[in-house]
Design a protein around this motif. Structure first.
Motif, PDB file in Angstrom:
ATOM      1  N   ILE A  36      36.845  36.103  27.006  1.00 16.62           N
ATOM      2  CA  ILE A  36      37.543  35.387  28.063  1.00 16.62           C
ATOM      3  C   ILE A  36      38.950  34.806  28.044  1.00 16.62           C
ATOM      4  N   GLN A  37      38.925  34.472  29.140  1.00 16.77           N
ATOM      5  CA  GLN A  37      40.305  34.447  29.337  1.00 16.77           C
ATOM      6  C   GLN A  37      40.769  33.145  31.024  1.00 16.77           C
ATOM      7  N   TYR A  38      41.312  32.233  30.332  1.00 13.59           N
ATOM      8  CA  TYR A  38      41.724  31.071  31.241  1.00 13.59           C
ATOM      9  C   TYR A  38      42.907  31.649  32.160  1.00 13.59           C
ATOM     10  N   ARG A  40      46.209  30.756  34.986  1.00 15.30           N
ATOM     11  CA  ARG A  40      46.419  29.431  35.718  1.00 15.30           C
ATOM     12  C   ARG A  40      46.630  29.793  37.125  1.00 15.30           C
ATOM     13  N   GLU A  43      49.174  33.202  38.948  1.00 14.27           N
ATOM     14  CA  GLU A  43      49.503  34.421  38.368  1.00 14.27           C
ATOM     15  C   GLU A  43      48.652  35.651  38.085  1.00 14.27           C
ATOM     16  N   ASP A 102      43.425  27.583  39.552  1.00  9.34           N
ATOM     17  CA  ASP A 102      43.330  28.161  37.746  1.00  9.34           C
ATOM     18  C   ASP A 102      41.480  28.754  37.756  1.00  9.34           C
TER      19      ASP A 102
ATOM     20  N   GLN B  80      44.819  33.339  24.056  1.00  6.89           N
ATOM     21  CA  GLN B  80      44.855  33.838  25.508  1.00  6.89           C
ATOM     22  C   GLN B  80      43.515  34.401  25.627  1.00  6.89           C
ATOM     23  N   TYR B 197      40.928  20.327  33.836  1.00 11.34           N
ATOM     24  CA  TYR B 197      41.123  21.810  33.914  1.00 11.34           C
ATOM     25  C   TYR B 197      40.235  22.279  34.971  1.00 11.34           C
ATOM     26  N   GLN B 219      42.097  26.960  25.317  1.00 12.57           N
ATOM     27  CA  GLN B 219      42.919  28.183  26.407  1.00 12.57           C
ATOM     28  C   GLN B 219      43.806  27.292  28.080  1.00 12.57           C
ATOM     29  N   ALA B 220      43.110  26.299  28.158  1.00  6.34           N
ATOM     30  CA  ALA B 220      43.802  25.501  29.691  1.00  6.34           C
ATOM     31  C   ALA B 220      44.412  24.821  29.020  1.00  6.34           C
ATOM     32  N   ALA B 223      47.379  26.935  28.502  1.00  2.97           N
ATOM     33  CA  ALA B 223      48.649  27.483  29.378  1.00  2.97           C
ATOM     34  C   ALA B 223      48.952  26.381  30.307  1.00  2.97           C
ATOM     35  N   HIS B 224      48.500  25.093  30.306  1.00  2.00           N
ATOM     36  CA  HIS B 224      49.356  24.046  31.128  1.00  2.00           C
ATOM     37  C   HIS B 224      50.107  23.051  30.205  1.00  2.00           C
TER      38      HIS B 224
END
Lengths: 618, 237
Positions: A36-38, A40, A43, A102, B80, B197, B219-220, B223-224
């Motif tokens: 699983i990948q988040y 933004r 990108e 996102d 990631q 998020y 993760q969020a 990223a932020h």
């Protein structure tokens, strides 16, 4: 202890193709290998020319797909998959993917995708179809020249135009043509196109008449030749050639000639049945002949669908065929009943006027008479003429209009001034009920006779509509009458009772609402276009809609239209009467998903016009 | 939400590597001693190089001294990627019986639990999974305290480990001094944080789902707000 990632498995199984293979026990093993990948907004997920080894599932957020040339191809939302195209080609990706919100992405290892693709037909079918549609999109975006129906006329041009000044004589003109080995020559005056000379002109108008070599070329040329715009479809050039019996059409861009298209160019390009069908129509001298041609129409239609024509092209071709029938019948009628005592214009309404006809349509037409019309003197003639034409259109497969909106109805056979008064009344004192029936009159195209009558009436309509915003409020409200079949839970809601209870009407609930929405905006911005896609361009240019929304409408129309056309083609092939009733069970999950998206667009845009043209509340 | 996390003051900085070494000496022979002996990453290790393990517990109540762990979910991740492949889940039969209220919260039934082993039988396995990992939880106070109590009971020595607390991170990034506040502070509940998020909504109160939930939230947040190159000591507690 056995681990079950229920949250992930359930999310996958709500969407195609996983919903169709939800009982496959392997899916649970697959979810265990998901990453699983988040990401933004903004990108890269698959950067341009990067290798990809993952099938992506959008759990939340949105992605845009860009072509090699960095052009936007489409957007994808929650529940959609991407990356499979490159997995099927060993990892090489021709498109790149970027987040526009996102996003939470599930990464499914390539190994699992390929395994399921190999083992499970329901799974691979989904990607096959998706691939077909995407290929079509890719083809359209390149304006590829696979067929006349889908290529712009400009793609037929092989060289810059060869031209001569108006001061040239016949000999010089012929020498220029021989030198450049062309069969036509554009004649210019001060660099402006004023005529054309062809091989045939030299033969019939010069040599056969024994004209002297030094005769001015102006004496044998055709003045003000028919021209086409570089953006027009090649098929339209063919239709025009057939209709006008010419073999050369200059193509202009911004008013300047950029080349000439000849019948030879067209034949080289390989063509489809529809254009020949039209030339056949004009050759018929009897109703029987026309009827026998009309029986070939279904074949022409399926031919176009198979040839991958888009809905715009099919609508265009079917409308031109329909128009050819009307024109030929009127020509025959004028032979039978004599020339018209006063000028008139036969007008097409609705889909034929918008050039969006499909295979099975009622006739919707009317007649504008010159104001010189006197009922006492001329009434009988036009009654007989229109009766005859409408009746034989029915024979040719264009059913009589159930609402009696036909030229044969005296109410819809009026002098221009009466038409103008009618429209002024409708627009100035709008009544919702009445307008519902009358909306068809706001798509009005002159197709035979004195077309300036139709032009004047359209101008009148545009002026009146612009000045009376209250009218737009009514039209906007009416455009909200027919709701797309989207239920509360984003499921399809089905129409009707009885035999068709498991189906819904794509035309009524998808296509017509879009046409209605676009018509309101078109009237608001004073567009003189009739075709829905052309209207959308005008609306976009006028800035009536937020960025991208106009394009959304066009896409939704194409998507719904395509499903309808395929459905009708299948019905024809099964020997059934084509109709607009689609059973969602017969749709692929891919079609369902895209239809649902399209219906969402329609729904949102209906909301938008309600507020955009809200008017004054009483 | 764009506020960067503040650097911790020097004295606040914890060196879990040093502490693990001390506890490895003190702890009684057995699984817990081996857990500490395996050591911990150095405080200057970058976040991007840190092995992370999201964890969630379901319990019979909220009091670590009285209530018991009935299920535990784990899911590995890095800065990631969350890897479902390493997900683990255990149920544990409580010594006292479940009260009706907590059953309705967890959707775990008596019969399911009746077949589960007691916590002391699985704690060894849990320790192996936690070895050398920085644990990710939403609200450090509860999870760490329950595991500490459990270890006291089973091994007679406390279990302690470094944690990245997604609730604490969220508190820092949403914090506004009182003079800038308008109305209430934003909610720090897991579901509310996730919504900020645009993460999907999950059914709460399944240990593995909740572990996944806080893993995704981290993760969020990374990223932020967080810097993958920063030392882990900046974030762990």
């Amino acid at each position: 202890m056995d681990v079950e990632l229920t949250e992930i498995l359930e999310a996958l199984c709500q969407h195609a193709p996983f919903n169709e293979i939800a009982d496959d026990p392997q899916l649970n093993d697959m979810t265990k290998e998901i990453e699983i990948q988040y990401v933004r907004a903004g990108e890269w997920v698959i950067a341009p020319s990067a290798l990809n080894n993952t099938l992506f599932f959008i759990r939340s957020g949105a992605i845009e797909v860009l072509s090699k040339e960095n052009k936007l191809i489409r957007r994808m939302n929650e529940g959609e998959l991407f990356g499979y195209f490159s997995l099927l080609r060993g990892g090489k990706s021709s498109q790149s993917m970027r987040t526009i919100e996102d996003s939470l992405l599930y990464r499914i290892p390539a190994r699992w995708f390929l395994k399921l693709y190999e083992e499970n037909d329901a799974f691979s079918d989904f990607f096959q179809l998706a691939r077909e549609v995407r290929l079509r999109v890719a083809m359209d975006s390149q304006s590829s020249d696979v067929s006349l129906m889908t290529c712009p006329v400009v793609s037929l041009l092989r060289r810059p135009p060869i031209s001569a000044d108006i001061s040239s004589d016949i000999l010089t003109s012929a020498q220029i043509m021989a030198e450049h080995r062309v069969s036509s020559l554009l004649i210019t005056e001060n660099d402006e196109l004023i005529g054309i000379v062809t091989d045939r002109d030299l033969r019939t108008r010069a040599v056969a008449k024994g004209l002297a070599y030094d005769t001015s070329v102006a004496d044998i040329m055709t003045r003000d030749p028919i021209v086409m715009d570089s953006g027009d479809y090649a098929s339209e050039a063919v239709l025009k050639m057939m209709e006008r019996n010419v073999h050369h059409i200059p193509i202009v861009k911004n008013g300047r000639p950029i080349g000439v298209v000849s019948t030879g160019d067209i034949i080289q390009k390989e063509s489809h049945g529809s254009v020949y069908l039209i030339s056949d129509i004009y050759k018929q001298t009897s109703i029987e002949g026309l009827k026998s041609i009309s029986r070939k129409m279904t074949h022409t239609f399926t031919h176009l669908v198979v040839a991958d024509a888009n809905t715009q092209m099919i609508g265009n071709a079917m409308s031109h065929i329909g128009t050819a029938f009307v024109k030929r019948l009127l020509q025959l009628a004028e032979e039978k009943f004599g020339p018209p005592p006063v000028p008139y214009c036969f007008i097409a309404l609705g889909s034929q006027a918008r050039e969006e006809q499909t295979i099975k349509t009622d006739q919707d037409n009317a007649l504008i008479l010159s104001d010189k019309y006197d009922k006492q003197l001329h009434g009988e003639y036009f009654e007989a003429l229109t009766d005859w034409v409408c009746r034989h259109l029915d024979d040719c497969g264009y059913d009589l209009c159930s609402g009696d909106i036909m030229a044969s109805n005296p109410r819809w056979r009026q002098p221009l001034s009466v038409w103008k008064d009618n429209f002024s009344e409708w627009i100035q004192k709008p009544k919702a009920e009445a307008l519902l029936r009358l909306s068809i009159f706001f798509d009005l195209r002159g197709i035979y006779g004195d077309k300036t009558l139709a032009k004047q009436l359209n101008q009148h309509i545009r002026q009146e509509a612009k000045q009376h915003s209250g009218f737009l409020t009514f039209m906007a409200r009416n455009a909200n009458q027919r709701k797309p079949p989207l239920g509360f839970f984003r499921q399809f809601v089905l129409d009707g009772e009885g035999k068709q209870s498991r189906t819904f009407n794509l035309k009524e609930r998808g296509i017509a609402p879009i046409i209605d929405i676009v018509r309101v905006h078109a009237l608001a911005c004073g567009s003189d276009k009739l075709n829905t896609l052309e209207r959308i361009e005008d609306i976009d240019a006028a800035g009536l809609l937020p960025d991208g929304r106009a394009k959304d409408l066009a896409l939704a129309l194409e998507m719904i239209g395509m499903v309808r056309i395929r459905h009708q083609k299948e019905q024809i092939e099964a020997g059934e009467e084509p109709n607009n009733h689609v059973n969602p069970e017969n749709l692929s999950s891919f079609e369902k998903r895209h239809l649902r998206d399209a219906f969402h667009i329609v729904s949102r845009q209906q909301e938008f016009i309600k507020f955009r043209y809200a008017g004054k509340r009483s | 939400m764009s506020k960067p996390l503040k650097d911790k003051a020097k004295e606040e900085m914890q060196d879990w590597q040093v502490m693990f070494a001390e506890w490895a000496n003190e702890a009684p022979e057995g699984p817990l001693k081996r857990f500490y002996q395996a050591g911990m990453i150095a405080p200057e290790t970058a976040l991007r190089d840190t092995p992370l393990l999201a964890l969630d517990l379901e319990t019979t109540g909220l009091d670590p001294s009285k209530d018991e762990i009935i299920s535990l979910g784990l899911i590995p991740l890095n800065h990631q990627i969350i890897r479902c492949q390493g997900a683990q889940y255990w149920m544990a039969k409580p010594e006292r019986s479940l009260n009706a209220e907590s059953v309705t919260i967890h959707e775990i039934t008596h019969s399911e639990l009746a077949e589960a082993p007691p916590l002391h039988a699985i704690l060894d396995d849990i320790l192996v999974a936690l070895t050398h990992q920085v644990v990710v939880v939403h609200c450090v106070a509860i999870e760490r305290q329950f595991l500490l109590e459990a270890a006291m009971k089973v091994y007679g020595y406390p279990l302690y480990f470094p944690v990245i607390d997604t609730m604490d991170i969220e508190r820092q990034v949403t914090f506004k001094p009182w003079w800038k506040r308008f109305g209430r502070q934003p909610s720090l509940r897991l579901d509310a944080c996730r919504q900020r998020y645009k993460l999907p909504r999950y059914k709460a109160h399944h240990a593995l789902t909740d572990a996944l939930s806080s893993a995704e939230l981290l993760q969020a947040q990374i990223a932020h707000h967080m810097d993958p190159n920063a030392a882990i000591s900046r974030y762990w507690v």
